[in-house]
Design an enzyme around this catalytic site. Sequence first.
Site, mmCIF file in Angstrom:
data_model
loop_
_atom_site.group_PDB
_atom_site.id
_atom_site.type_symbol
_atom_site.label_atom_id
_atom_site.label_comp_id
_atom_site.label_asym_id
_atom_site.label_seq_id
_atom_site.Cartn_x
_atom_site.Cartn_y
_atom_site.Cartn_z
ATOM 1 N N LEU A 132 0.822 -1.212 0.000
ATOM 2 C CA LEU A 132 0.000 0.000 0.000
ATOM 3 C C LEU A 132 0.858 1.265 0.000
ATOM 4 C CD1 LEU A 132 -2.476 -1.028 2.856
ATOM 5 C CD2 LEU A 132 -2.934 -1.087 0.394
ATOM 6 N N ARG A 190 -4.329 -5.815 5.575
ATOM 7 C CA ARG A 190 -3.174 -6.190 6.397
ATOM 8 C C ARG A 190 -3.562 -7.042 7.611
ATOM 9 N NH1 ARG A 190 1.224 -1.841 7.519
ATOM 10 N NH2 ARG A 190 2.228 -3.815 8.023
ATOM 11 N N HIS A 230 2.001 7.068 9.637
ATOM 12 C CA HIS A 230 2.010 6.663 11.043
ATOM 13 C C HIS A 230 2.726 7.715 11.894
ATOM 14 C CE1 HIS A 230 1.882 2.285 9.495
ATOM 15 N NE2 HIS A 230 0.741 2.501 10.109
ATOM 16 N N CYS A 238 9.951 0.259 11.076
ATOM 17 C CA CYS A 238 8.853 -0.653 10.660
ATOM 18 C C CYS A 238 9.298 -2.094 10.458
ATOM 19 C CB CYS A 238 8.246 -0.253 9.318
ATOM 20 S SG CYS A 238 8.066 1.444 8.970
#
Length: 258
Positions: free
Chosen positions: A19, A87, A163, A248
């Site tokens: 994404l 996800r 995020h 991440c």
Amino acid sequence: MPSKKALVRRPSPRLAEGLVTHIEREKVDVDLALEQWEAYAEALRAHGWETIEVDPADDCPDSVFVEDTVVMYKNVALITRPGARSRRDETMGVEEAVARLGCSVNWIWEPGTLDGGDVLKVDDTIYVGRGGRTNAAGVQQLRAAFEPLGARIVAVPVSKVLHLKSSVTALPDGTVVGHIPKVDKPSLFPRFLSVPEESGSHVVLLGGEKLLMAASAPKTAELLADLGHEPVLVDISEFEKLEGCVTCLSVRMRELYA
């Protein structure tokens, strides 16, 4: 002794389908991404971290971003409910991995959504980004899981990036670093250091003053080195094309006591 274990997950062969929400899509070189991932895991090991591979999730293009699937506080693993529906299957293998490590396992339940990338821990303060992928119910459930263990939860708005940890992370002394154009409210952090590059906002604390950082932030690395930190640079260009950053790609488990 505090633990130095890090969960990592091999990139899916479908990584290029991952994404993107805040940036233009670019072509991802999956073979190069695998090489970069291996070098990232090696950098963790070289600095004393034991890497634990979660079972691959080849049908989930974004599964390499393992941080989004679980939030650790002390020995409690909070399995998330990712904000992007595509996800949600990523959490299964992670749940097995943390249970095998002896963590106490909790879950975010519907209607809550929470991505691990929205959670920044600074000592016992847990900042949680309320934005595109984490909703108010997710924030409330995080509070319910961790406040009884001594955490202080601070919710902060996130609107300019995917995020919270796409905009800010923290140095070993607790100073929060971020690139001002991407931070909604720098004033929410007691100590804030502005850095010159967006990818300079992302540091992984390796121990001591060593900071794992992206090679795409040389000016920030220079600034932090000048302040007495020791940047350890890794090239993660293919993951940056999918809004990924150094945080991440692993879940650092610092408080598992054997």
